[in-house]
Motif scaffolding. Structure first.
Motif, PDB file in Angstrom:
ATOM      1  N   LYS A  92       0.835  -1.212   0.000  1.00  0.00           N
ATOM      2  CA  LYS A  92       0.000   0.000   0.000  1.00  0.00           C
ATOM      3  C   LYS A  92       0.862   1.252   0.000  1.00  0.00           C
ATOM      4  CE  LYS A  92      -3.906   2.084   2.439  1.00  0.00           C
ATOM      5  NZ  LYS A  92      -4.840   1.965   3.592  1.00  0.00           N
ATOM      6  N   ASP A  93       1.940   1.258   0.801  1.00  0.00           N
ATOM      7  CA  ASP A  93       2.844   2.407   0.836  1.00  0.00           C
ATOM      8  C   ASP A  93       3.500   2.628  -0.518  1.00  0.00           C
ATOM      9  OD1 ASP A  93       2.239   2.804   3.471  1.00  0.00           O
ATOM     10  OD2 ASP A  93       4.016   1.768   4.248  1.00  0.00           O
ATOM     11  N   ILE A  94       3.912   1.524  -1.138  1.00  0.00           N
ATOM     12  CA  ILE A  94       4.544   1.634  -2.450  1.00  0.00           C
ATOM     13  C   ILE A  94       3.555   2.186  -3.472  1.00  0.00           C
ATOM     14  CG2 ILE A  94       5.567   0.311  -4.343  1.00  0.00           C
ATOM     15  CD1 ILE A  94       6.728  -1.585  -2.255  1.00  0.00           C
ATOM     16  N   GLY A  95       2.312   1.707  -3.414  1.00  0.00           N
ATOM     17  CA  GLY A  95       1.301   2.177  -4.360  1.00  0.00           C
ATOM     18  C   GLY A  95       0.947   3.632  -4.169  1.00  0.00           C
ATOM     19  N   GLU A  96       0.872   4.069  -2.908  1.00  0.00           N
ATOM     20  CA  GLU A  96       0.514   5.465  -2.642  1.00  0.00           C
ATOM     21  C   GLU A  96       1.608   6.436  -3.060  1.00  0.00           C
ATOM     22  OE1 GLU A  96      -0.360   5.498   1.476  1.00  0.00           O
ATOM     23  OE2 GLU A  96      -2.415   4.735   1.243  1.00  0.00           O
ATOM     24  N   ASN A  97       2.862   5.973  -3.071  1.00  0.00           N
ATOM     25  CA  ASN A  97       3.968   6.844  -3.446  1.00  0.00           C
ATOM     26  C   ASN A  97       4.265   6.807  -4.938  1.00  0.00           C
ATOM     27  OD1 ASN A  97       5.542   8.031  -0.898  1.00  0.00           O
ATOM     28  ND2 ASN A  97       4.697   6.038  -0.340  1.00  0.00           N
ATOM     29  N   GLY A  98       3.479   6.023  -5.681  1.00  0.00           N
ATOM     30  CA  GLY A  98       3.660   5.984  -7.120  1.00  0.00           C
ATOM     31  C   GLY A  98       5.068   5.567  -7.505  1.00  0.00           C
ATOM     32  N   GLY A  99       5.700   6.327  -8.342  1.00  0.00           N
ATOM     33  CA  GLY A  99       7.044   6.014  -8.809  1.00  0.00           C
ATOM     34  C   GLY A  99       8.121   6.521  -7.892  1.00  0.00           C
ATOM     35  N   GLU A 100       7.730   7.227  -6.821  1.00  0.00           N
ATOM     36  CA  GLU A 100       8.746   7.758  -5.914  1.00  0.00           C
ATOM     37  C   GLU A 100       9.363   6.636  -5.080  1.00  0.00           C
ATOM     38  OE1 GLU A 100       7.101  10.775  -3.517  1.00  0.00           O
ATOM     39  OE2 GLU A 100       6.248  11.920  -5.183  1.00  0.00           O
ATOM     40  N   GLU A 101      10.607   6.844  -4.706  1.00  0.00           N
ATOM     41  CA  GLU A 101      11.302   5.849  -3.897  1.00  0.00           C
ATOM     42  C   GLU A 101      10.747   5.864  -2.475  1.00  0.00           C
ATOM     43  OE1 GLU A 101      15.476   6.226  -3.962  1.00  0.00           O
ATOM     44  OE2 GLU A 101      15.667   6.035  -6.132  1.00  0.00           O
ATOM     45  N   VAL A 102      10.621   4.679  -1.923  1.00  0.00           N
ATOM     46  CA  VAL A 102      10.186   4.537  -0.536  1.00  0.00           C
ATOM     47  C   VAL A 102      11.199   3.648   0.182  1.00  0.00           C
ATOM     48  CG1 VAL A 102       7.733   4.857  -1.004  1.00  0.00           C
ATOM     49  CG2 VAL A 102       8.727   2.582  -1.166  1.00  0.00           C
ATOM     50  N   ASP A 103      11.256   3.819   1.492  1.00  0.00           N
ATOM     51  CA  ASP A 103      12.224   3.058   2.266  1.00  0.00           C
ATOM     52  C   ASP A 103      11.866   1.568   2.317  1.00  0.00           C
ATOM     53  OD1 ASP A 103      13.646   5.341   2.786  1.00  0.00           O
ATOM     54  OD2 ASP A 103      12.574   5.766   4.665  1.00  0.00           O
ATOM     55  N   ALA A 104      10.570   1.263   2.308  1.00  0.00           N
ATOM     56  CA  ALA A 104      10.137  -0.122   2.455  1.00  0.00           C
ATOM     57  C   ALA A 104      10.101  -0.840   1.115  1.00  0.00           C
ATOM     58  CB  ALA A 104       8.749  -0.160   3.095  1.00  0.00           C
ATOM     59  N   GLU A 105      10.317  -2.132   1.145  1.00  0.00           N
ATOM     60  CA  GLU A 105      10.158  -2.986  -0.026  1.00  0.00           C
ATOM     61  C   GLU A 105       9.608  -4.328   0.428  1.00  0.00           C
ATOM     62  OE1 GLU A 105      14.653  -4.880  -0.249  1.00  0.00           O
ATOM     63  OE2 GLU A 105      13.986  -3.456  -1.787  1.00  0.00           O
ATOM     64  N   ILE A 106       8.928  -5.031  -0.489  1.00  0.00           N
ATOM     65  CA  ILE A 106       8.338  -6.322  -0.140  1.00  0.00           C
ATOM     66  C   ILE A 106       9.460  -7.309   0.156  1.00  0.00           C
ATOM     67  CG2 ILE A 106       6.899  -8.219  -0.967  1.00  0.00           C
ATOM     68  CD1 ILE A 106       5.452  -6.197  -2.738  1.00  0.00           C
ATOM     69  N   PRO A 107       9.484  -7.878   1.358  1.00  0.00           N
ATOM     70  CA  PRO A 107      10.593  -8.764   1.734  1.00  0.00           C
ATOM     71  C   PRO A 107      10.503 -10.116   1.039  1.00  0.00           C
ATOM     72  CG  PRO A 107       8.943  -8.743   3.456  1.00  0.00           C
ATOM     73  CD  PRO A 107       8.485  -7.731   2.429  1.00  0.00           C
ATOM     74  N   MET A 108      11.646 -10.765   0.923  1.00  0.00           N
ATOM     75  CA  MET A 108      11.646 -12.146   0.446  1.00  0.00           C
ATOM     76  C   MET A 108      10.951 -13.013   1.490  1.00  0.00           C
ATOM     77  SD  MET A 108      13.117 -12.763  -2.538  1.00  0.00           S
ATOM     78  CE  MET A 108      13.848 -14.408  -2.494  1.00  0.00           C
ATOM     79  N   PRO A 109      10.233 -14.035   1.065  1.00  0.00           N
ATOM     80  CA  PRO A 109       9.562 -14.906   2.041  1.00  0.00           C
ATOM     81  C   PRO A 109      10.568 -15.660   2.893  1.00  0.00           C
ATOM     82  CG  PRO A 109       9.474 -15.864  -0.158  1.00  0.00           C
ATOM     83  CD  PRO A 109       9.996 -14.465  -0.324  1.00  0.00           C
ATOM     84  N   GLU A 110      10.219 -15.875   4.142  1.00  0.00           N
ATOM     85  CA  GLU A 110      11.075 -16.651   5.033  1.00  0.00           C
ATOM     86  C   GLU A 110      10.857 -18.134   4.783  1.00  0.00           C
ATOM     87  OE1 GLU A 110      11.755 -17.661   9.792  1.00  0.00           O
ATOM     88  OE2 GLU A 110      10.279 -16.140   9.181  1.00  0.00           O
ATOM     89  N   LEU A 111      11.938 -18.881   4.647  1.00  0.00           N
ATOM     90  CA  LEU A 111      11.873 -20.331   4.532  1.00  0.00           C
ATOM     91  C   LEU A 111      12.287 -20.953   5.865  1.00  0.00           C
ATOM     92  CD1 LEU A 111      11.693 -23.088   3.074  1.00  0.00           C
ATOM     93  CD2 LEU A 111      14.048 -22.717   2.314  1.00  0.00           C
ATOM     94  N   ARG A 112      11.400 -21.742   6.447  1.00  0.00           N
ATOM     95  CA  ARG A 112      11.708 -22.406   7.704  1.00  0.00           C
ATOM     96  C   ARG A 112      11.910 -23.900   7.463  1.00  0.00           C
ATOM     97  NH1 ARG A 112       7.704 -19.632  12.233  1.00  0.00           N
ATOM     98  NH2 ARG A 112       8.622 -17.523  12.076  1.00  0.00           N
ATOM     99  N   VAL A 113      13.014 -24.401   8.010  1.00  0.00           N
ATOM    100  CA  VAL A 113      13.305 -25.830   7.952  1.00  0.00           C
ATOM    101  C   VAL A 113      13.609 -26.306   9.363  1.00  0.00           C
ATOM    102  CG1 VAL A 113      14.196 -25.674   5.598  1.00  0.00           C
ATOM    103  CG2 VAL A 113      15.774 -25.476   7.532  1.00  0.00           C
ATOM    104  N   VAL A 114      13.551 -27.602   9.553  1.00  0.00           N
ATOM    105  CA  VAL A 114      13.848 -28.177  10.860  1.00  0.00           C
ATOM    106  C   VAL A 114      15.358 -28.112  11.090  1.00  0.00           C
ATOM    107  CG1 VAL A 114      13.783 -30.267  12.264  1.00  0.00           C
ATOM    108  CG2 VAL A 114      11.850 -29.692  10.786  1.00  0.00           C
ATOM    109  N   THR A 115      15.758 -27.485  12.181  1.00  0.00           N
ATOM    110  CA  THR A 115      17.166 -27.399  12.546  1.00  0.00           C
ATOM    111  C   THR A 115      17.471 -28.415  13.638  1.00  0.00           C
ATOM    112  OG1 THR A 115      16.672 -25.669  14.168  1.00  0.00           O
ATOM    113  CG2 THR A 115      17.253 -24.953  11.937  1.00  0.00           C
ATOM    114  N   LYS A 116      18.739 -28.562  13.958  1.00  0.00           N
ATOM    115  CA  LYS A 116      19.140 -29.575  14.945  1.00  0.00           C
ATOM    116  C   LYS A 116      18.483 -29.354  16.298  1.00  0.00           C
ATOM    117  CE  LYS A 116      23.613 -30.964  13.044  1.00  0.00           C
ATOM    118  NZ  LYS A 116      25.073 -31.051  13.286  1.00  0.00           N
TER     119      LYS A 116
END
Length: 434
Positions: A359-383
């Motif tokens: 929503k923030d990205i859309g409201e700012n149009g083509g202007e640069e914003v500090d936030a970006e959509i993060p990469m999804p977290e991948l969870r695996v079983v650890t020791k």
């Protein structure tokens, strides 16, 4: 973690091992999401999504990756529909007895049974005692046309298949079939489906616990069915799906969570197994598998599933040795689907944060914003997590007395030993030798 009902993905409950934030006294405790209107449930049934991902027009694919373009991204399958009403009645009937058109109770059994053995694979004398003690007539079921269709599909798929209904596979009943979903005979298909609680859920409760539809900002909610009373839509049909059998390595199966058309989280599909090759190395900031699945999602799935009408759903995928990703299944977004190494309240929070960023990205149009959509977290079983997880299917391992009779049913590694099950089933055919 929330209690899961055995429907779409059918993995049973899974206790979450992460500490969740406790709401303050002024806040209402978060409620795990349920699936919304029947459109969500319908969109996840096999026949609705399979044609879309089995043959994708290359002209509709925007490939911005270095991977070779593909038009087929799911496993070959045959769909049999509509199913005869008598077959549905048979699946819901009490007991586990194969229809008269089936030849074997299990592929694990030898073919040299005596003449006194009937088509169910059991000795006729076994039923005589019951006949003496009860005057109730046991209904015999017979579906010659359906049996012929299944046999033809088996041959088309190379002689091996995995069965399921509209949503669910009978993975809770594998103990009846050498510990596997692999079917080589029509009788295997009937046996697994007839023995499964997950399949019964498809037939009796798939439309339960729906809530009013919600709209994503800027998108209309289409709901001309209006079925939120536990009853299926008027045009609904049950279907039998036979998928080509593939030897998938369980370590490369993953569950993906999509919210507001964005891939927000990925979980190892089997939350009880530790795999050293899935551990994130010190050199990598983002897991390589995350990048592979993210690229696949953006290229082939994003806004293509349900023609883009469903903004939230769950997708199961498999990554093969060539780093190709395959769609295995789609599940509804909500507590009836197992969140595995995540928690549904947690996933809702991640989804809303991603939506706010968009929503923030859309409201700012083509202007640069500090936030970006993060990469999804991948969870695996650890020791350190190995002892804190358990198998969601642990309560579907067959009766205790059967498991005891099988004796050495496990190998030295704790895995299932099919040969032991085979020996056990052979003794069931010849009870006089036990």
């Amino acid at each position: 973690m929330t209690t899961q009902q055995p429907q779409v993905d059918n993995d049973g409950d899974h206790q979450h091992h992460q500490q969740q934030d406790t709401p303050s006294e002024d806040e209402e405790p978060p409620v795990p999401p349920r699936p919304t209107k029947s459109e969500e449930v319908q969109s996840c049934q096999f026949s609705h999504w399979y044609p879309t991902f089995r043959s994708i027009p290359k002209s509709s694919i925007q490939n911005t990756t270095t991977y070779k373009l593909r038009k087929n991204v799911t496993i070959e399958s045959n769909i049999i529909k509509p199913l005869p009403n008598e077959f549905i009645e048979y699946l819901l009937s009490d007991g586990v007895r194969l229809p008269t058109c089936a030849v074997r109770v299990s592929s694990c059994m030898k073919d040299d049974t005596a003449d006194t053995t009937n088509d169910d694979g059991w000795n006729d004398s076994d039923d005589n005692d019951d006949d003496d003690s009860s005057n109730e007539e046991v209904k015999q079921y017979n579906f010659p046309n359906l049996t012929s269709q299944i046999q033809t599909a088996l041959e088309n798929l190379g002689g091996n298949c995995m069965p399921k209904l509209n949503w669910s596979s009978p993975k809770d009943a594998t103990w009846m079939n050498c510990g596997t979903l692999k079917c080589t005979k029509v009788g295997d298909v009937y046996l697994l489906l007839k023995s499964s609680e997950f399949v019964s859920f498809d037939l009796e409760r798939a439309w339960d616990d729906l809530e009013p539809a919600i709209a994503v900002e800027g998108e209309a909610v289409e709901n001309d069915q209006g079925n939120d009373d536990g009853k299926p839509p008027k045009d609904f049909e049950y279907e039998l799906v036979l998928r080509k059998w593939c030897n998938l390595h369980p370590s490369m199966e993953f569950r993906c969570f999509i919210y507001n058309h964005e891939l927000i989280a990925i979980s190892q599909r089997h939350p009880t197994k530790f795999y050293s090759h899935l551990q994130l190395s010190d050199e990598d900031e983002v897991h390589p598998t995350t990048e592979i699945i993210q690229a696949f999602f953006e290229t082939y799935v994003q806004r293509r599933f349900a023609s883009g009408k469903m903004h939230r759903y769950v997708m199961d995928v498999y990554v093969d040795s060539q780093e190709r990703t395959w769609v295995v299944d789609f599940n509804v977004w909500g507590s009836r689907t197992d969140a595995l190494l995540f928690d549904w309240v947690e996933l809702m929070g991640i989804g809303e944060r991603v939506r706010d960023v968009e929503k923030d990205i859309g409201e700012n149009g083509g202007e640069e914003v500090d936030a970006e959509i993060p990469m999804p977290e991948l969870r695996v079983v650890t020791k350190d997590m190995k002892d804190l997880t358990y198998d969601p299917l642990s309560s579907f391992r067959g009766p205790t007395d059967v498991m005891n009779l099988m004796g050495a049913g496990n190998n030295d590694d704790g895995g299932f030993e099919p040969s032991s099950f085979k020996n056990f089933m052979e003794q069931c055919v010849r009870p006089s030798e036990m």
